[in-house]
Each structure stands twice: as structure tokens, then as C-alpha cells.
Scaffold this motif. Structure first.
Motif, short mmCIF file in Angstrom:
data_model
loop_
_atom_site.label_atom_id
_atom_site.label_comp_id
_atom_site.label_asym_id
_atom_site.label_seq_id
_atom_site.Cartn_x
_atom_site.Cartn_y
_atom_site.Cartn_z
N ARG A 115 0.82 -1.21 0.00
CA ARG A 115 0.00 0.00 0.00
C ARG A 115 0.85 1.26 0.00
O ARG A 115 0.45 2.29 -0.50
CB ARG A 115 -0.93 0.00 1.21
N GLU A 116 2.06 1.17 0.58
CA GLU A 116 2.91 2.35 0.62
C GLU A 116 3.44 2.72 -0.77
O GLU A 116 3.91 3.82 -0.98
CB GLU A 116 4.10 2.11 1.55
N LYS A 132 0.69 4.65 -6.08
CA LYS A 132 0.90 6.05 -6.46
C LYS A 132 0.15 6.36 -7.73
O LYS A 132 0.71 6.46 -8.78
CB LYS A 132 2.40 6.27 -6.66
N VAL A 133 -1.17 6.41 -7.63
CA VAL A 133 -1.97 6.80 -8.78
C VAL A 133 -2.84 7.96 -8.37
O VAL A 133 -3.72 7.77 -7.54
CB VAL A 133 -2.96 5.70 -9.21
N ASN A 134 -2.62 9.11 -8.93
CA ASN A 134 -3.49 10.27 -8.66
C ASN A 134 -3.82 10.39 -7.17
O ASN A 134 -4.95 10.70 -6.80
CB ASN A 134 -4.79 10.17 -9.46
N GLY A 135 -2.87 10.11 -6.31
CA GLY A 135 -3.09 10.30 -4.88
C GLY A 135 -3.89 9.21 -4.21
O GLY A 135 -4.31 9.37 -3.07
N ILE A 136 -4.11 8.10 -4.89
CA ILE A 136 -4.91 7.03 -4.30
C ILE A 136 -4.11 6.33 -3.21
O ILE A 136 -2.91 6.13 -3.32
CB ILE A 136 -5.28 5.97 -5.36
N MET A 137 -4.78 5.95 -2.17
CA MET A 137 -4.15 5.20 -1.09
C MET A 137 -5.16 4.11 -0.70
O MET A 137 -6.34 4.40 -0.57
CB MET A 137 -3.94 6.18 0.06
N LEU A 138 -4.71 2.88 -0.58
CA LEU A 138 -5.67 1.83 -0.21
C LEU A 138 -5.99 1.98 1.27
O LEU A 138 -5.09 2.08 2.10
CB LEU A 138 -5.06 0.45 -0.48
N THR A 139 -7.24 2.01 1.60
CA THR A 139 -7.61 2.19 3.00
C THR A 139 -7.56 0.86 3.73
O THR A 139 -7.60 -0.22 3.12
CB THR A 139 -9.02 2.76 3.14
N ASN A 140 -7.47 0.94 5.04
CA ASN A 140 -7.42 -0.27 5.86
C ASN A 140 -8.64 -1.14 5.59
O ASN A 140 -8.53 -2.36 5.49
CB ASN A 140 -7.41 0.11 7.34
N GLU A 141 -9.78 -0.47 5.48
CA GLU A 141 -11.01 -1.25 5.32
C GLU A 141 -11.01 -1.98 3.99
O GLU A 141 -11.35 -3.16 3.92
CB GLU A 141 -12.20 -0.31 5.39
#
Lengths: 271, 573
Positions: free
Chosen positions: A10-11, A14-23
């Protein structure tokens, strides 16, 4: 991206500011592990997300034995039911490129696509397309043009079966800076010896795919090394929202697409 | 070959032994394997030893399936040059340069914070004054935490360095407030963008500079209309030369030409630039391509920059001095283009929950004055209490408002009347002739997001809840479809922020099409002289000749008969 390594990877997203959330990761891991067991997949990958107006589609890939010809794509909107995507037809692959409306998030929805290249009276001019078909076609388009792997990640065995190499130790620093070290995951479209003739250190078990440096126009791929040169990122200008990362000298690599499923046809103007 | 064969004691022993023996067979086989290849000087025996040794020490799984690859790697290792031979050359890690700049940044910020502490201890009573001069930095780390809860944001590694870099900006540059605007990707490097307000002194200085520059600027404006006057003169000269030549080459009388066309095109009056601290130049943006390197101030933009940027698409390269090739031509380099794109993004995607910001600082009287000035200031609303998540993610989006000023088609946020000057000078004459210019209007500040133009039939923003499992931790997230990468979040308390991470490209439906060249103007007034017509055929001419034959001459005048054939010849010519 490998479903079982999502917490680590997840770290690197890096796509358009996307971050995978915990959920999201938790949901994906639980539901996809079950899907993997049901279908006896050797590899289960999270492929990405396609935005819809009402709901977003999440896509996963299961690989059984052959990493190129036996890829199965699944979609879901609620993480409870994963549906198998049908095989994309050529007709819909074309139609999905010219469809302008956004995805709705409902697979049974029908849309009308107007092919403006045809004459006014042509019966072929306006065609119907179900969203499920469109989703399948879009994903197959993206896979063909933008899904990549590092050289050596997939190897062809003497019996012709392509497998995910268990002994892939990653590209070296200088190798990771070359577009030539990244290959399209698709049945090769160039002649079988194109790759072999263009590199000195060819290896028949690795260089059986098309490398991305042959793509037109030159510059449609954006390769950067980040995190002080330890992670290589690949982005396609044709499919904004696609990214591929590879940690140099480790087997860690992953592909992700998060976007609206529209091909950017303005690329010649951009570069 | 035979020499080595003889020298080895086992081999000597083998030759002595005549009877077939397992040992001698083994030795023969071993000898065969030890044969050196002529090309590389390597022997299979050594290679197998290396292979087995490596397999046993590394213990890779399923070697048998990838034996060929493994063997290749072993060979490759052998061919790798040994750098120890080069007199102990130390190869610095490639990270060194970046780490040096980072180190400088950390040292600077550390020394500053230490100073602040010392000062703070000494003059705690004078803290009030101190605070007013202290720059305000929006807490990136905190906001990033919330963004990550919603599925957006920066990786941890970048986020902390970014926060320190913003601190560095406040130390080095005269800024009053700092906010992280976002990140814009480029083909070679990415830009981190910081949005700042300047300190009052710096702003005053810039306005003075701007006014100074504006004076000669007006002179230029006057100069431009003169140019069209010059051009016809030049043309006349050219025409004059042409006339001189004509009589020499042709003996015929020159045909009467229609007057040469004069271009009726006049450049549009230049739209005045908004002064620093106003309109599109209200905020000052700083960019850097790697955290730790100095922030570069982006220049103020002119309305023309915004207008041209709207008509082109281009990705950033990561070099601020890169040339912009576009039609219509863009005056400036990538730094102007980047600034124009940032202005457009900021205008379109700065959103906040209703009531988050308020005009003035809460004092009613002040507001009215500001509104009259046309450039309204707004501040955080101290009485904002927050909305429920359910309201915030309502598909009608009625609870979100824009706090970015709409940029008019003119390229300014405050409409400038191009007729304003003329109206002052001579109202009576002009009003009838010139069509009245309708003022361009856009949505007012704090108008609802719901009123945004749709993208391909769908609303421009899509609202999401960050979690469905735990409603107490839920946040509302808005994602822009018009500018992919622009997001805003709000919780049910007093937090809200927006950010942009993307390529700096706007969604254009169906696709981008470059501006068409304007139609060429008609050069000549259409008349018989310039009309194209078919040449008369021989039959036509013959018919004409017969029709125009002079009446048969009376027989009494023989002298004039000679004249006819000559005239006929002339006509045929």
C-alpha cells in the motif's frame, strides 16, 4: 498486486493520490482468499478499481497455471459476490473505446454507443452494449495495452506454459531504468524473435513477450525511479490511473489501475 | 590437453591399469568434463561445481523447473568484473545527493526551532506579538492522516519530509500562511506545490513593483494600435515598386486594379493583469521537484495565460524552463503554464462544507466594504459546527460550496469592461455604434457544488463515505471527475481540506480537439475584376466576332478596306 501482500504494497501505490484504506484491504483479503480457495488459484491479484456513478467496480485476477492464457477476471461492487467477467469480444472492445458515458455501477444497464465515423443512415451506427460486456472489454483493453511485468517475472517453461517465476529476484538498478526491461502481459504481437534480436543477453525463457519500448509514440510510458532510487514506477499516458511499481532487487512488484476506464486519446498532444 | 592428462597422478595410475575398472571410467568421464571450452576457457566441471555449490548454499525452491535460468545466473556472476582490482574505489550510493539536500533542510529547520524555543522562554509575556508574525502552516501530517482514511493521500515517507519542507519555506521566504496544495506529475519529475499568502510587507513590495511595471506596460498598450498603421505604409511601398516595374515589362496600359486589401483585424485590447494579491494572483504558489531542494516561486499570471491554457493540453516535464509549444502561442515557459493550470485547478476544485469559511472575520460591518471592493476576503468561520456525514455525502451535494473564485472566460476573476475607457471619454458618440458588452458572470463565491456543470451527463463530483463498517469513524470524501485527482474530505466535526494529486489534465468530453485556425478573411471585394470565369472557347470568340462584324462597307470607299483585317487580328490576340 498480490492480495496477500497488500499491507506491504500500500505504501507504494501512487496513482493520482490514491491510497488503499485499511477497510478496503481487509475486505479484499478476506473475500479474495475465499475466492482463491473456491477456484483453486495459485495466484490471486487485486487488479484495481473502475469508477462508476452509483458504485465502483473492484476487479481481481486469478491465475491458475498459465499466467498469460489462463487469467480469470472477477468483478464486484460489494465484496460479497465476485462475478466472473465474460471474455471480451472484438466488437465491444472497439465500442468501449468510443463510449463516452461513464460507468453506472450496474452490470445489467444497457447503453447506446454512437459510432460517428459511420454514415447517418447506417444501421450499424448506433449500437447497444450491456455494461457487463463493456466492463469486460475495457479491462481487456487495459490489460492488453497497459498491464506489464518486469523481465523475468514471468518465465516460459519448456512445455510452453508461462508461469510466475518463483526465482525472480528483481531487476538491478541500471536495468530498472530501461523501458526494455518491462514486458507486456499479453500473447506476443511482434514476431517471436523481435526481442531476441534486439538484446545481447537474450533468454528464450524470458524474452517471449513484447517489451514496452516498442510502443508508439515514444514517450507514452513514463518511467521514474523514486524513494531515492529504490522503487521504479511505470505510468501509461494512455491509461491515466494505471501504475506499475517494482522494488529494485526484490521480487516485489505490482500493477494497479484506478480510474474511470477511459483511454486518453490525446496522448500525441501531451508530449 | 595431453600435457595435463599426463601430469595428473590419477591419470598416470589409470594408464597403468589395463583392466576395465569403475575408477578409470570415472576418471575418464571427469576428464571429459574438465575439457576447457575454447571460447571462454571455462569447463563444464567447474560450472557444475559452482552450480551445485550455489544451489546448496542458496537453497532456492524448485530449481529443477528453472535450472536453465539458474545456470545462466551462475555464469553471469562469473563474468562480473571485480571492482576490488580498481584500487579500492568507493562507489557512493546514488541516494547521496538527495540525502545531502534533505540534511541541509533538517539542519535549517532544527536550528530555527531551537532559536524559537530560546526566544519563547525569554519573552513569554510578549507572546501575543510573536504569534501575529509567526507564519501559519497547515498541518499536512494531520490532514494526510484523514485523507488516507478516505483512500487518498501521500505515503508516510513523503508526508513527513513534506511537512519539514513547508517549514523550511516559512523560514526562508516571506510568507504568512502555508498550505499544501498538491502534487502535479511530470514526465521527468513531479512538482510539489505549496499555496501561500505573502506577508503584508512583501505583498506591498510586490504591488509597488507591479505598479511600476504597469506604467511602461500602458505605453506598450498604446504602441500596439500604431502597428497596423505602419503595415499599410510598407505595403504601399511594395505596391509602388510593383507599379514601376509594370510599364517596363508590358507595353499595354496596366489594367485598373482594385485597391489592395487592408487587414481589418485588430488585436483585442490587452486585458489588464490582476495585481498581486487579487483575483487569480491572490495566492502565491511555490514548487519544488524534490523535497529539500529550495522552493521556487511561480510568477503571477496574466489573463492571456489562463485563456491559452484552456485551449491546450500538455503534461508537465518537470523542468520549469521548458518551452511550451501550443496553438495559440503561449507566452512564457512551463512555470507560467504550471501556474495557470494551478490557478484553474484551484478555482474549480477548492471546496469546503457550507459555512466552513465566512466572509470577513465575523464582523458584519467589514463584510459590506469588502464586497463593494469586488474582491472578497474570507476566513475560517469560528462558529462552524460541522454537518452530519449523511448530509455531506448526500448525492445532491447541497452541503458543499466552492471557496475558489471562479475564473471568467476573460481569464480574470473580476470582470473587466473593455469599453470602460471609451465610456469615460466619449459616451455620447460610442454608445450607439458599439454593441454593449455583456459582463461575464460566473457562480459567486460560496455557491453550491451542486450547481457545477456535469461531466458526460453525470455530476462533476462523486461523494463517498470512507467506511461502511464503523460509522463513528466515517469521513465524507468528494472526488472530482472534471479534474481527476482532486479530492476533498470533511468529517462531522471541524475538519475539511482539499488536495490535488494528478497530471494537471482536465477531463474533456469526448476528447481534446485543437483550436481551428480562423477562416481567412476575404481579400478583395468580390467584383468582375477578381471573379474567376471560364476562358472563352474558339467557338465563343467566333460567335462574338460574327455578331460584332461591322456592317458591310459601302463599295464606294476602297481605301478603308485594308483596315479590317488588322482589327480582327487584334481581337484574336
Amino acid at each position: 498486486m498480490n492480495v496477500h501482500k497488500l499491507w506491504e504494497y500500500r505504501e507504494y501505490v501512487k496513482v493520482n493520490g490514491i491510497m488503499l484504506t485499511n477497510e478496503l484491504i481487509s475486505l479484499l483479503q478476506t473475500s479474495l482468499t475465499m475466492l482463491q480457495v473456491e477456484n483453486h488459484f495459485t495466484h490471486m491479484q487485486y487488479w484495481g478499481q473502475i469508477y462508476g456513478v452509483d458504485r465502483d467496480y473492484h476487479i481481481a485476477v486469478g491465475i491458475n497455471r498459465d499466467a498469460i492464457n489462463e487469467r480469470k477476471y472477477f468483478y464486484t461492487t460489494d465484496f460479497k459476490f465476485w462475478g466472473l467477467l465474460p471474455k471480451a469480444k472484438k466488437k465491444y472492445k472497439f465500442l468501449s473505446l468510443i463510449a463516452n458515458t461513464p460507468f453506472r455501477g450496474d452490470i445489467s444497464e444497457k447503453i447506446k454507443v454512437l459510432d460517428e465515423a459511420l454514415d447517418q443512415g447506417d444501421p450499424e451506427r448506433c449500437k447497444n452494449m450491456k455494461e457487463e460486456k463493456r466492463l469486460a472489454a475495457t479491462i481487456s483493453n487495459i490489460c492488453e495495452e497497459a498491464e506489464v511485468c518486469a523481465r523475468g517475472q514471468l518465465v516460459k517453461q519448456p512445455d510452453g506454459v508461462v508461469v510466475v517465476s518463483p526465482n525472480f529476484y528483481g531487476l538491478t538498478g541500471p536495468e530498472a531504468k530501461l523501458l526494455k526491461s518491462y514486458l507486456h502481459i499479453r500473447p506476443a504481437q511482434h514476431k517471436w524473435n523481435t526481442n531476441i534480436l534486439t538484446r545481447a543477453d537474450y533468454n528464450l525463457s524470458m524474452d517471449f513477450l513484447d517489451s514496452i519500448d516498442m510502443d508508439i509514440p515514444n514517450g507514452c510510458w513514463n518511467l521514474t525511479l523514486e524513494n531515492v532510487g529504490t522503487v521504479a514506477y511505470l505510468k501509461s499516458l494512455y491509461w491515466p490511473g494505471m501504475m506499475y511499481f517494482h522494488k529494485v532487487r526484490t521480487p516485489d512488484a505490482g500493477f494497479l489501475y484506478v480510474g474511470n476506464g477511459r483511454k486518453n486519446l490525446d496522448v500525441p498532444f501531451l508530449i | 590437453m595431453s600435457k595435463t592428462f599426463l601430469l595428473e597422478p590419477e591419470i598416470i595410475a589409470a594408464t597403468e591399469n589395463v583392466m576395465p575398472d569403475l575408477n578409470s571410467d570415472l576418471i575418464k568421464a571427469k576428464n571429459f568434463l574438465k575439457q576447457q571450452s575454447a571460447a571462454t576457457g571455462d569447463s563444464l566441471y567447474d560450472h557444475l561445481v559452482d552450480m551445485v555449490q550455489k544451489i546448496l548454499t542458496h537453497k532456492p525452491p524448485d530449481v529443477v523447473d528453472n535450472f536453465e535460468q539458474f545456470s545462466w545466473e551462475v555464469k553471469e556472476e562469473k563474468l562480473r568484473p571485480n571492482f576490488d582490482l580498481l584500487n579500492d574505489v568507493y562507489l557512493t550510493p546514488p541516494q547521496l545527493e538527495l540525502m545531502r539536500t534533505m540534511d541541509d533542510m533538517f539542519k535549517l529547520v532544527a536550528s530555527k526551532s531551537q532559536k524559537m524555543e530560546e526566544v519563547g522562554e525569554e519573552e513569554q509575556e510578549l507572546d501575543l506579538e510573536e504569534e501575529s508574525t509567526k507564519p501559519r502552516i497547515s498541518d499536512v501530517i494531520d490532514h494526510n492522516y484523514y485523507f488516507r482514511q478516505c483512500g487518498y493521500g501521500l505515503p508516510e515517507s513523503e508526508c513527513y519530509a513534506l511537512y519539514i519542507a513547508l517549514n523550511m519555506l516559512t523560514i526562508k521566504e516571506p510568507v504568512a500562511t502555508v498550505r499544501f496544495f498538491g502534487k502535479i506529475f511530470g514526465t521527468n519529475a513531479d512538482y510539489y506545490v505549496a499555496e501561500t499568502d505573502l506577508t503584508i510587507e512583501e505583498l506591498d513590495r510586490r504591488i509597488r513593483e507591479f505598479d511600476m511595471k504597469d506604467m511602461p506596460g500602458e505605453g506598450e498598450g498604446e504602441g500596439q494600435p500604431e502597428e497596423p498603421d505602419n503595415e499599410p505604409e510598407e505595403r504601399k511601398e511594395i505596391l509602388g515598386e510593383g507599379e514601376e516595374r509594370e510599364p517596363k515589362t508590358k507595353e499595354l496600359v496596366p489594367p485598373k486594379l482594385p485597391p489592395l486589401p487592408v487587414s481589418t483585424w485588430t488585436p483585442e485590447p490587452p486585458i489588464p493583469v490582476e495585481r498581486p494579491g487579487q483575483g487569480v494572483n491572490k495566492k502565491v504558489y511555490w514548487v519544488c521537484t524534490s523535497l529539500g531542494s529550495p522552493w521556487v516561486c511561480l510568477p503571477d499570471i496574466t489573463p492571456q495565460h489562463v485563456r491559452v491554457a484552456r485551449l491546450t493540453v500538455r503534461v508537465m516535464t518537470g523542468d520549469l524552463d521548458a518551452e511550451i509549444q501550443s496553438f495559440p502561442p503561449f507566452e512564457g515557459t512551463e512555470r507560467h503554464y504550471l501556474r495557470a493550470q494551478i490557478a484553474r485547478i484551484a478555482a474549480a476544485t477548492s471546496i469546503s462544507p457550507q459555512g466552513f469559511f465566512t466572509f470577513g472575520s465575523g464582523e458584519e460591518e467589514e463584510d459590506i466594504d469588502m464586497e463593494e471592493a469586488g474582491d472578497m476576503n474570507f476566513n475560517l468561520n469560528p462558529f462552524y459546527q460541522g454537518h452530519t456525514i449523511k448530509d455531506l455525502v448526500d448525492p445532491s451535494l447541497g452541503y458543499w460550496v466552492h471557496h475558489g473564485r471562479h475564473i471568467l472566460p476573460q481569464g480574470r476573476t473580476i470582470w473587466w469592461n473593455p469599453r470602460a475607457d471609451m465610456m469615460d471619454e466619449g459616451e455620447e458618440e460610442e454608445e450607439e455604434n458599439l454593441p454593449l458588452v455583456e459582463p461575464e458572470t460566473g457562480p459567486a463565491l460560496f455557491s453550491a457544488v451542486a450547481g457545477d456543470a456535469t461531466v458526460a451527463g453525470a455530476p462533476a463530483w462523486s461523494a463517498h463515505v470512507s467506511t461502511t463498517l464503523t460509522s463513528s469513524r466515517a469521513l465524507a470524501l468528494l472526488r472530482s471527475k472534471l479534474w481527476p485527482g482532486a479530492v476533498a474530505y470533511a468529517n462531522d466535526g471541524k475538519r475539511s481540506e482539499c488536495m490535488y494529486v494528478g497530471w494537471g489534465l482536465k477531463t474533456q468530453m469526448p476528447n481534446f480537439s485543437p483550436l481551428q485556425l480562423p477562416r481567412p478573411q476575404t481579400e478583395y471585394i468580390i467584383g468582375p475584376e477578381v471573379m474567376e470565369m471560364a476562358d472563352p472557347t474558339f467557338a465563343d470568340e467566333e460567335a462574338y466576332r460574327i455578331a460584332h462584324l461591322p456592317p458591310p462597307p459601302p463599295q464606294e470607299m476602297p481605301g478603308e478596306g485594308e483596315g479590317f483585317p488588322e482589327e480582327e487580328e487584334e481581337e484574336e490576340d
